[in-house]
Structures are given as C-alpha cells and as structure tokens.
Design a protein around this motif. Structure first.
Motif, mmCIF file in Angstrom:
data_model
loop_
_atom_site.group_PDB
_atom_site.id
_atom_site.type_symbol
_atom_site.label_atom_id
_atom_site.label_comp_id
_atom_site.label_asym_id
_atom_site.label_seq_id
_atom_site.Cartn_x
_atom_site.Cartn_y
_atom_site.Cartn_z
ATOM 1 N N LEU A 60 0.849 -1.191 0.000
ATOM 2 C CA LEU A 60 0.000 0.000 0.000
ATOM 3 C C LEU A 60 0.883 1.238 0.000
ATOM 4 O O LEU A 60 2.061 1.192 0.383
ATOM 5 N N LEU A 61 0.289 2.342 -0.402
ATOM 6 C CA LEU A 61 1.032 3.601 -0.405
ATOM 7 C C LEU A 61 1.311 4.058 1.030
ATOM 8 O O LEU A 61 0.462 3.950 1.907
ATOM 9 N N ARG A 62 2.520 4.581 1.213
ATOM 10 C CA ARG A 62 2.897 5.097 2.528
ATOM 11 C C ARG A 62 3.682 6.387 2.345
ATOM 12 O O ARG A 62 4.506 6.506 1.434
ATOM 13 N N CYS A 63 3.434 7.331 3.222
ATOM 14 C CA CYS A 63 4.156 8.591 3.197
ATOM 15 C C CYS A 63 5.573 8.381 3.729
ATOM 16 O O CYS A 63 5.767 7.842 4.816
ATOM 17 N N ARG A 64 6.569 8.814 2.948
ATOM 18 C CA ARG A 64 7.967 8.661 3.373
ATOM 19 C C ARG A 64 8.374 9.748 4.366
ATOM 20 O O ARG A 64 9.425 9.642 5.004
ATOM 21 N N GLN A 65 7.565 10.782 4.486
ATOM 22 C CA GLN A 65 7.900 11.857 5.418
ATOM 23 C C GLN A 65 7.389 11.587 6.832
ATOM 24 O O GLN A 65 8.104 11.790 7.801
ATOM 25 N N CYS A 66 6.147 11.109 6.947
ATOM 26 C CA CYS A 66 5.579 10.927 8.291
ATOM 27 C C CYS A 66 5.177 9.483 8.580
ATOM 28 O O CYS A 66 4.762 9.174 9.702
ATOM 29 N N ALA A 113 -0.925 12.395 -2.567
ATOM 30 C CA ALA A 113 -0.267 13.146 -1.492
ATOM 31 C C ALA A 113 -0.794 12.653 -0.150
ATOM 32 O O ALA A 113 -1.921 12.181 -0.043
ATOM 33 N N CYS A 114 0.037 12.790 0.873
ATOM 34 C CA CYS A 114 -0.297 12.288 2.206
ATOM 35 C C CYS A 114 -1.489 13.049 2.792
ATOM 36 O O CYS A 114 -1.523 14.274 2.782
ATOM 37 N N ARG A 115 -2.446 12.302 3.340
ATOM 38 C CA ARG A 115 -3.613 12.926 3.966
ATOM 39 C C ARG A 115 -3.240 13.604 5.281
ATOM 40 O O ARG A 115 -3.973 14.456 5.764
ATOM 41 N N LYS A 116 -2.123 13.194 5.853
ATOM 42 C CA LYS A 116 -1.774 13.717 7.177
ATOM 43 C C LYS A 116 -0.872 14.941 7.083
ATOM 44 O O LYS A 116 -1.102 15.940 7.747
ATOM 45 N N CYS A 117 0.195 14.870 6.246
ATOM 46 C CA CYS A 117 1.164 15.974 6.222
ATOM 47 C C CYS A 117 1.234 16.658 4.847
ATOM 48 O O CYS A 117 2.002 17.601 4.683
ATOM 49 N N LEU A 118 0.462 16.167 3.885
ATOM 50 C CA LEU A 118 0.337 16.749 2.545
ATOM 51 C C LEU A 118 1.588 16.583 1.684
ATOM 52 O O LEU A 118 1.638 17.102 0.575
ATOM 53 N N SER A 119 2.584 15.839 2.158
ATOM 54 C CA SER A 119 3.760 15.573 1.336
ATOM 55 C C SER A 119 3.362 14.710 0.142
ATOM 56 O O SER A 119 2.490 13.853 0.248
ATOM 57 N N ASP A 120 4.020 14.953 -1.001
ATOM 58 C CA ASP A 120 3.789 14.064 -2.142
ATOM 59 C C ASP A 120 4.887 13.011 -2.249
ATOM 60 O O ASP A 120 5.001 12.317 -3.258
ATOM 61 N N ASP A 121 5.675 12.861 -1.193
ATOM 62 C CA ASP A 121 6.745 11.860 -1.150
ATOM 63 C C ASP A 121 6.152 10.549 -0.626
ATOM 64 O O ASP A 121 6.353 10.175 0.525
ATOM 65 N N VAL A 122 5.396 9.878 -1.504
ATOM 66 C CA VAL A 122 4.715 8.638 -1.112
ATOM 67 C C VAL A 122 5.213 7.496 -1.991
ATOM 68 O O VAL A 122 5.581 7.706 -3.142
ATOM 69 N N GLU A 123 5.249 6.303 -1.422
ATOM 70 C CA GLU A 123 5.681 5.131 -2.192
ATOM 71 C C GLU A 123 4.971 3.892 -1.664
ATOM 72 O O GLU A 123 4.502 3.865 -0.525
ATOM 73 N N TYR A 124 4.915 2.860 -2.521
ATOM 74 C CA TYR A 124 4.320 1.596 -2.099
ATOM 75 C C TYR A 124 5.293 0.837 -1.211
ATOM 76 O O TYR A 124 6.479 0.733 -1.525
ATOM 77 N N GLN A 125 4.778 0.312 -0.096
ATOM 78 C CA GLN A 125 5.565 -0.521 0.814
ATOM 79 C C GLN A 125 4.721 -1.729 1.214
ATOM 80 O O GLN A 125 3.493 -1.633 1.284
ATOM 81 N N PRO A 126 5.381 -2.855 1.486
ATOM 82 C CA PRO A 126 4.620 -4.054 1.855
ATOM 83 C C PRO A 126 3.974 -3.917 3.231
ATOM 84 O O PRO A 126 4.534 -3.275 4.126
ATOM 85 N N VAL A 127 2.793 -4.521 3.372
ATOM 86 C CA VAL A 127 2.139 -4.629 4.673
ATOM 87 C C VAL A 127 2.041 -6.111 5.039
ATOM 88 O O VAL A 127 2.265 -6.988 4.200
ATOM 89 N N SER A 128 1.693 -6.371 6.289
ATOM 90 C CA SER A 128 1.696 -7.746 6.799
ATOM 91 C C SER A 128 0.584 -8.599 6.195
ATOM 92 O O SER A 128 0.678 -9.821 6.174
ATOM 93 N N GLY A 129 -0.496 -7.958 5.750
ATOM 94 C CA GLY A 129 -1.650 -8.723 5.288
ATOM 95 C C GLY A 129 -2.492 -9.272 6.426
ATOM 96 O O GLY A 129 -3.385 -10.078 6.209
#
Ligand SMILES: [Zn+2]
Length: 148
Positions: free
Chosen positions: A35-41, A51-67
C-alpha cells in the motif's frame, strides 16, 4: 457447512489501471500486499492518493504490509449483484494491523458465513484470474495474533 469461496473465473468488473494504482495490482500479482505510505511521516494511505492525507507531502511510495488485520464491518450478501461470487458472499472492510483506520474493501473466504464477526482476525489470501488480475481476499487468521 457451506464455505465462502471466491469464483473460479472472474466475470466481474476489472480495475482501471493508472500510474498511481498500477503498483498495487502488480504487487497482488506477486502475491504480496503493498500500500502507499508517506515517506515523510510514515502514514499509510489507502485508497491510493498522490499526497499524504496527514502531512500533505507528495513523497509517497508503495511498501509491503503484513496482510493481517481484523474485520471492521461486513455484510452477508445473498444476491449476485453482478459480482459473481458464489452466493452467499461476504463483503467486508478489513482494518490492517499497521494503522488505525487503514481499511480495505474486500471479500471474506474460507469460513462459513455465520462464522464471520466484527473484530475477527483475518489474513490476506490471493486469487489469480485471467488477464493478470489478482484479487486480495481475506480468510480467518488461524494463528490469530493480529493483536487487535
Ligand atoms: Zn505524511
């Protein structure tokens, strides 16, 4: 006892791909949930947004989650509604362990409809279909331990 099952072939709607969502579907094809995750916060974002809903950064990338997660809410559906899951099927929102409110719309499989309950620990499972479509569904987490 009737077990909830996924369809053997997919006749339902097919997701429209775009640069924002395509990595999600690519990860599913490899039987990984990312899923997408903000790299800033560090805030997780789903559905995907640029863009991040929390800090508005557009530095977002996909990272694995546990499922792993738990059922936030669900509905046992006794009509087809064009989704083509064997009847009855269970539509659910699963809240992942990674973050409060990180919820995926999905279907529950691998148990009887009357076994499904709010708060039930679940884990992701994958079903591969024609044309490279893979769906992320959820089944009971027999090991438990989602910690929610
Ligand atoms: Zn952020």
């Amino acid at each position: 006892m009737t077990l909830l099952e996924a369809p053997t072939s997919w006749q339902g709607p097919v997701p429209a791909m775009d640069p924002l969502t395509e990595p999600y579907w690519d990860s599913l094809r490899q039987h990984r949930l990312a899923l997408l995750r903000c790299r800033q916060c560090g805030y997780w974002l789903h559905y995907p947004v640029p863009a991040c809903r929390k800090c508005l950064s557009d530095d977002v990338e996909y990272q694995p989650v546990s499922g792993k997660g738990s059922i936030y809410t669900f509905s046992v559906v006794h009509r087809e509604f064009g989704i083509h899951f064997p009847i009855p099927w269970v539509a659910a929102f699963v809240e992942l362990v990674e973050q409060d409110g990180l919820r995926l719309p999905t279907n529950i499989v691998g148990c009887a409809p009357d076994e499904v309950s709010i708060g039930m620990p679940v884990q992701v499972t994958y079903r591969d279909y024609e044309d490279g479509l893979t769906l992320a569904l959820f089944e009971p987490d027999v090991g438990g331990g989602s910690g929610r």
